[in-house]
Design a protein around this motif. Sequence first.
Motif, PDB file in Angstrom:
ATOM      1  N   LEU A  43      -4.217  -1.352  -8.361  1.00 29.80           N
ATOM      2  CA  LEU A  43      -4.611  -0.056  -8.909  1.00 29.80           C
ATOM      3  C   LEU A  43      -5.109  -0.183 -10.347  1.00 29.80           C
ATOM      4  O   LEU A  43      -6.022   0.532 -10.765  1.00 29.80           O
TER       5      LEU A  43
ATOM      6  N   ARG B 113      -1.219   6.235 -11.269  1.00 32.00           N
ATOM      7  CA  ARG B 113      -0.408   5.741 -10.148  1.00 32.00           C
ATOM      8  C   ARG B 113       0.124   4.334 -10.446  1.00 32.00           C
ATOM      9  O   ARG B 113       1.272   4.021 -10.134  1.00 32.00           O
TER      10      ARG B 113
ATOM     11  N   GLU C  56       3.094   4.701 -12.572  1.00 31.82           N
ATOM     12  CA  GLU C  56       4.253   5.136 -11.777  1.00 31.82           C
ATOM     13  C   GLU C  56       4.917   3.956 -11.078  1.00 31.82           C
ATOM     14  O   GLU C  56       6.140   3.887 -10.989  1.00 31.82           O
ATOM     15  N   LEU C  57       4.103   3.041 -10.592  1.00 28.69           N
ATOM     16  CA  LEU C  57       4.627   1.898  -9.850  1.00 28.69           C
ATOM     17  C   LEU C  57       5.192   0.809 -10.757  1.00 28.69           C
ATOM     18  O   LEU C  57       6.079   0.057 -10.344  1.00 28.69           O
TER      19      LEU C  57
ATOM     20  N   GLY D  18      -6.672   8.702 -12.235  1.00 28.61           N
ATOM     21  CA  GLY D  18      -5.832   8.782 -11.041  1.00 28.61           C
ATOM     22  C   GLY D  18      -5.250   7.440 -10.655  1.00 28.61           C
ATOM     23  O   GLY D  18      -4.051   7.326 -10.369  1.00 28.61           O
ATOM     24  N   HIS D  19      -6.075   6.400 -10.662  1.00 27.60           N
ATOM     25  CA  HIS D  19      -5.600   5.066 -10.274  1.00 27.60           C
ATOM     26  C   HIS D  19      -4.639   4.497 -11.309  1.00 27.60           C
ATOM     27  O   HIS D  19      -3.610   3.909 -10.954  1.00 27.60           O
TER      28      HIS D  19
ATOM     29  N   GLU E 107      -1.006  -0.319  -1.639  1.00 32.07           N
ATOM     30  CA  GLU E 107      -0.854   0.234  -2.981  1.00 32.07           C
ATOM     31  C   GLU E 107       0.061  -0.667  -3.810  1.00 32.07           C
ATOM     32  O   GLU E 107       1.233  -0.841  -3.482  1.00 32.07           O
TER      33      GLU E 107
END
Length: 183
Positions: A45, A67, A70-71, A63-64, A40
Amino acid sequence: LIGLGGETPAILNGKGSALLALGRWQEAADVLATAAAEYEAAPLLFNLGYAELGAGAAQKAVGHLARAVELKQDDPRLYYYLAFAYDELGEGDRAEQALAQGLALNPTHAESLSLSAHIQMLRGRIEQARQTLALLLESHPGSLEGLFLQGQLEMLNFDAQKALEYLNRAHQLAPNDVDTLIA
């Protein structure tokens, strides 16, 4: 991190990127999903979310891309694509929220300003769209999308002459860009 038929996530990300460049969206999404199941990272992503968008799977893309945000919370491009995916799903409030977060990082991010103006126009917030387009065209005078949207905005204001001026400028920039010019 090797166990994907001998291919590392980096190799699969490279293959997925090449498939994206060829417009083979679903194949790219399949390859990238294999890599993402093992590893991940925000760039991976992002590519997967972008592939899902191109393949018509905006819900998966959200969704991808969420995320990825977030990263890597400091990349306005990620917020733009997340907003684009939300917009594809008809979730304007979420799209505007993601755009606001991205524009907080880079207030003149061209794609974010363009999508913001588009959503504002669709929601009937014409004066706000006018302000957004003014900022877009001030910071990116050659923005094809900005010129096109400004032309549309002038049509909403019943100023066909101004609309024609903006649309002619857009056409001069990209005379063969049919997708943008008839969107």
